[in-house]
Design an enzyme around this catalytic site. Sequence first.
Site: not given
Length: 433
Positions: A274-276
């Site tokens: 999950h890329c912020v």
Amino acid sequence: MKKRATKVLQEEEILCCCEYVNRLGERSHVAACCCDCEDLDDTCDRFLKREPQKPEYLSQLSEVLADRIRVPWFWGGARKVDLSVIPPLVLLPVLLHLAALHFLLGMVVLTALPGLVLWYYYFTHRKKGRTLFFLSLALFSLGYMYYLFITEVLPSGDVGLVQVAMVTAGVILTLVALGLTKREPGIVRPNQESVHSTVTYYSPLPDRDPALNGGRQDVTMTVANRAGSSEQVESSELKESSRRNWCPVCRVVRPPRAGHCRICGVCVLRLDHHCVWINSCVGQANHRSFLLTLILFLLTSLYGISLVLQSVCPKQHLFTALLYCPGVYDQYSTALCFTCAWYSSIVTGGLLHLLVVQVINISYNVTEREARVALRDKTARSAYWGLVVDTGVYSRGFRGNWAEFMTMGEKLNPPFPAPTDLCLAGSRHTRKM
């Protein structure tokens, strides 16, 4: 019911651009954002009296502020603004302009800013909450650096129109690739075509708490399963694998290499992480565009930094201009450009590390999620302080791994175990009873 729905629809249609329906269902106006704020009055009163603030008051105050901060919209009334978007729009220009005043201030700001971002990352990551702070910071940094490039570097005459066109094309292509990455990571959805009926049995799944729902489990039964369930039982290993891949939150059977994201609340095909920075997961459907976004951003950033350093430090070599640029703080405009070049270099260094990790993982056909699990369980071969992780499970060689990566977007609907595999044991147990 129809009259009520029609009435609500008519009320929403006649909302002007500055009106909205608040969290209490009442009609309000953006100009009345400071009116009837009992929670704020009570909080200020307790602060002036030096009384302790109750947690419920602070949560209510944050809900009121989040509900009232809106922007006018052309249709459907005023739109709510996420509060996490605002800090980058205010802090970034203020801190960069402050860092351009003096060399020592620049060192303090450029050291504290990455530390502040990392602290906020670990704070939100621990709570597993969604935030637009990092996406807002990335987009605003890109836009603000381009704005300063046009307004400060271009008028100096050291940059030609061809170079400006290349930087502009790089910014546009980066935004287009980011838009493609934001579309969908490849969410796992149940096969609704084969769903026919449901069966309730009392044999709970291994990863499901039996106390939930009274120990009852509702699973799907398909037409093929009703026709001959005994013919579909291939082996006990298949059933155990299906049970192990069952997601009790999404209520789907995950295909191999899929994973559940606790931040997004969905299961994603070939979940990498999950890329912020994009506020989304990186999975099978958008992994290639995510890699393309990193490459385009890094190329544009490196080219822009080189043009800025050539403009503010023309007498210095490009590789030493960041460390030694005499006289750059004599003028505020050159100091601001030099500070922005340092800020862009810090961001570029972080994203370059991310790109290197992605390229290595793709070369070994390992996702970031699989690498973390393998390192935790000590089931993989690691080298270079964990930078290279080889699980040896899905690797097909260097060329085969990259060929699979470049063509995996065409296989967004792979065949995976149907929910019937999970209810075979339960249905047989039910018949015996």
